[in-house]
Write a protein that holds these residues in place. Sequence first.
Motif, PDB file in Angstrom:
ATOM      1  N   LEU A 262      32.034 -25.417 -16.113  1.00 32.32           N
ATOM      2  CA  LEU A 262      32.431 -26.308 -15.041  1.00 32.32           C
ATOM      3  C   LEU A 262      32.982 -27.640 -15.267  1.00 32.32           C
ATOM      4  N   ASP A 263      32.269 -28.716 -16.010  1.00 33.53           N
ATOM      5  CA  ASP A 263      32.898 -29.839 -16.384  1.00 33.53           C
ATOM      6  C   ASP A 263      34.005 -29.607 -17.135  1.00 33.53           C
ATOM      7  N   GLU A 264      34.102 -28.563 -18.190  1.00 33.68           N
ATOM      8  CA  GLU A 264      35.348 -28.611 -19.020  1.00 33.68           C
ATOM      9  C   GLU A 264      36.474 -28.272 -18.346  1.00 33.68           C
ATOM     10  N   LEU A 265      36.439 -27.404 -17.215  1.00 30.00           N
ATOM     11  CA  LEU A 265      37.175 -26.735 -16.376  1.00 30.00           C
ATOM     12  C   LEU A 265      37.897 -27.979 -15.499  1.00 30.00           C
ATOM     13  N   ALA A 266      36.986 -28.761 -15.238  1.00 31.69           N
ATOM     14  CA  ALA A 266      37.541 -29.855 -14.516  1.00 31.69           C
ATOM     15  C   ALA A 266      38.363 -31.117 -15.284  1.00 31.69           C
ATOM     16  N   ARG A 267      37.690 -31.203 -16.510  1.00 30.06           N
ATOM     17  CA  ARG A 267      38.422 -31.798 -17.535  1.00 30.06           C
ATOM     18  C   ARG A 267      39.923 -31.344 -17.834  1.00 30.06           C
ATOM     19  N   GLY A 417      36.190 -16.775 -35.012  1.00 29.11           N
ATOM     20  CA  GLY A 417      37.604 -16.717 -35.198  1.00 29.11           C
ATOM     21  C   GLY A 417      38.527 -17.356 -33.887  1.00 29.11           C
ATOM     22  N   GLU A 418      37.836 -16.664 -32.874  1.00 31.69           N
ATOM     23  CA  GLU A 418      38.843 -17.293 -31.582  1.00 31.69           C
ATOM     24  C   GLU A 418      38.465 -18.786 -31.282  1.00 31.69           C
ATOM     25  N   GLY A 419      37.083 -19.258 -31.678  1.00 29.31           N
ATOM     26  CA  GLY A 419      36.947 -20.582 -31.428  1.00 29.31           C
ATOM     27  C   GLY A 419      37.805 -21.334 -32.291  1.00 29.31           C
ATOM     28  N   ARG A 448      42.815 -24.260 -19.781  1.00 29.38           N
ATOM     29  CA  ARG A 448      42.161 -24.273 -18.699  1.00 29.38           C
ATOM     30  C   ARG A 448      41.732 -22.820 -18.396  1.00 29.38           C
ATOM     31  N   MET A 449      42.601 -21.938 -18.572  1.00 29.13           N
ATOM     32  CA  MET A 449      41.974 -20.404 -18.388  1.00 29.13           C
ATOM     33  C   MET A 449      40.982 -20.018 -19.227  1.00 29.13           C
ATOM     34  N   ARG A 450      40.870 -20.567 -20.540  1.00 33.15           N
ATOM     35  CA  ARG A 450      39.628 -20.397 -21.250  1.00 33.15           C
ATOM     36  C   ARG A 450      38.483 -21.083 -20.677  1.00 33.15           C
ATOM     37  N   ALA A 451      38.483 -22.189 -20.079  1.00 32.32           N
ATOM     38  CA  ALA A 451      37.368 -22.784 -19.513  1.00 32.32           C
ATOM     39  C   ALA A 451      36.986 -22.060 -18.345  1.00 32.32           C
ATOM     40  N   ALA A 452      37.981 -21.563 -17.398  1.00 30.46           N
ATOM     41  CA  ALA A 452      37.447 -20.798 -16.208  1.00 30.46           C
ATOM     42  C   ALA A 452      36.868 -19.744 -16.515  1.00 30.46           C
ATOM     43  N   VAL A 517      33.671 -21.644 -26.032  1.00 33.42           N
ATOM     44  CA  VAL A 517      32.521 -22.130 -26.856  1.00 33.42           C
ATOM     45  C   VAL A 517      32.528 -22.120 -28.200  1.00 33.42           C
ATOM     46  N   GLY A 518      33.306 -21.253 -28.728  1.00 33.07           N
ATOM     47  CA  GLY A 518      33.413 -21.335 -30.120  1.00 33.07           C
ATOM     48  C   GLY A 518      34.485 -22.760 -30.374  1.00 33.07           C
ATOM     49  N   GLN A 519      35.330 -22.960 -29.787  1.00 29.67           N
ATOM     50  CA  GLN A 519      36.196 -24.196 -29.902  1.00 29.67           C
ATOM     51  C   GLN A 519      35.179 -25.501 -29.888  1.00 29.67           C
ATOM     52  N   ARG A 520      34.525 -25.481 -28.785  1.00 24.16           N
ATOM     53  CA  ARG A 520      33.193 -26.588 -28.691  1.00 24.16           C
ATOM     54  C   ARG A 520      32.399 -26.641 -29.916  1.00 24.16           C
ATOM     55  N   ILE A 521      31.809 -25.675 -30.541  1.00 28.19           N
ATOM     56  CA  ILE A 521      31.260 -25.567 -31.451  1.00 28.19           C
ATOM     57  C   ILE A 521      31.705 -26.181 -33.091  1.00 28.19           C
TER      58      ILE A 521
END
Length: 563
Positions: A262-267, A417-419, A448-452, A517-521
């Motif tokens: 939710l926070d990432e989507l807002a960002r 891989g996707e991250g 934004r789509m990936r966060a949603a 989530v992969g990108q986050r890590i």
Amino acid sequence: MIDDAPRPQTDIDRVAEEWMGTEVQLEPERRVELGLPGDQSEYGDLSPDRFEARREAVTATLRRLDDASPVDEVDRVTLLELRRTLRLALDELAAGVGYRDLNNIASPAQAVRMVFDLMPSDTDDDRAAIARRMANIPAALGGYLETLREGVRRGIVPARRQVAEVVAQVREYAKPDGFFATLAVATGSRSGIGAAASLAVDLERGAAAAQRAYADLADVLARELAPVAAETDAVGREHYALASRSFLGAEIDLDETYEWGLDELARMTGEQEAVANELVPGGTVADAIARLEGDPSRKLHGTEALRAWMQETSDRAIDELGRTHFDITAPMRTLECRIAPTQEGAIYYTGPNDDFSRPGRMWWSVAPGVTAFDTWRELTTVYHEGVPGHHLQIAHAIARKDHLNSWRRNNWTSGHGEGWALYAERLMAQLGYLDDPADRLGMLDAQRMRAARVVLDIGVHLGKRVPASAEIGVAQVWDHDVALEFLRRNVNMPDAFVRFEVNRYFGWPGQAPSYKVGQRIWEEVRARAEAARGAAFDLRAWHTRALDLGGVGLDTLRTVVAR
């Protein structure tokens, strides 16, 4: 970075190589995927018998690992990752997830057909293998139906929505003028003069057998499975946690991740609104998109123009980044951009084979009726699928033949891989490749789509309440209608795409969040390395070291890079 000197094979390498061979034996379609020698027409057993065969093979390999000792860091990574993978396989077998393996994008219903996209057709032997594979489809799908029927007996069934989606898909495959008929004609037209007549007959018979098998699959799904399929789309916390662990190669706090989403989507929304204001001062994101969609300089017409633009963009990225930011060796520099033979709306990458005689390929499956394409929207997609995204990561691992065993080079975990591919999109912005506000808006639209979908996917399957920030009426539990409206508010795509995506999330739990989530890590791992090294941090060297690991789960990535 791994030393350039060839590394001697160890006991743990041999166990991993043998496991790779076992996987190919259980799933001989992987010979095509990996470009390995052997019969190119075989399918693995898709009946329930395969589960016990896999359990025995996994258990035996774990026992072999217990008797092997690592001799270097490469071995320690292999041991860590192979044990993680095999234990996960046992957990999935115990949960019976294979009995409900049916969804609109990545289940045996699609995989049986998709292998043809990778089959060569250059020689008469290649074309004969295509004919034999089509003739083998009835047995493969027959085994698959046995598994689904056993799932019904055990009370492990897919959701009714997924059954309906797959019925519609496979009826398209079964049409007289569908995929197999088209493939038979196109393949037969390439036959040598001496073999043309007999091959044409075999291809026609194979296509007819494949069409009948898919028609039968559709009928059985509609008649037998749909009436007993689950009404509820959500799979629940236990099933979802296992699926998330599988796609990420890591265990995460699902509730914390939902709030983070939710926070990432807002960002992402805030960043997108700021860029929209650059394009249309005082305007909204919708205003900016409307202006860009009306700009003929940012529009491509026809699939050949799309393919040529993809190829030109990809080639330029490989050339420039290979001189400045990444180690891109000669075999890795060929990436073919192709229009896929299907019309399903997906964009995907297939890796090179072991000797790079078949290069990495970026495929665009253009949906029916779509003839115009926006470059500002799709530039980040080319970077995601190509360089520095999937192609760089996967081809880099394949090229490490002197250092990594085959299993490490070909192992794939979605979050890893996707991250990386989402990390690569952001990296291109950091490197100045998305300085044009229009291109940056396209990247943010994708992010934004990936966060949603982190929010949507976890929300749906864990039965969470819809947050007030979603702005969809009063708070309620996620369902299909809420999910559709939520995604429509957060992507700028045709409604057919939105519906396909929502159905994908409902039927493939845990996969969609693995990107973000992969990108986050990946970003967290890099940030820790930067903090630890300070002024001595070398981004190019760090990228090379991280890619040298080959395919690993995200828990393994965090552990290994940290030490």
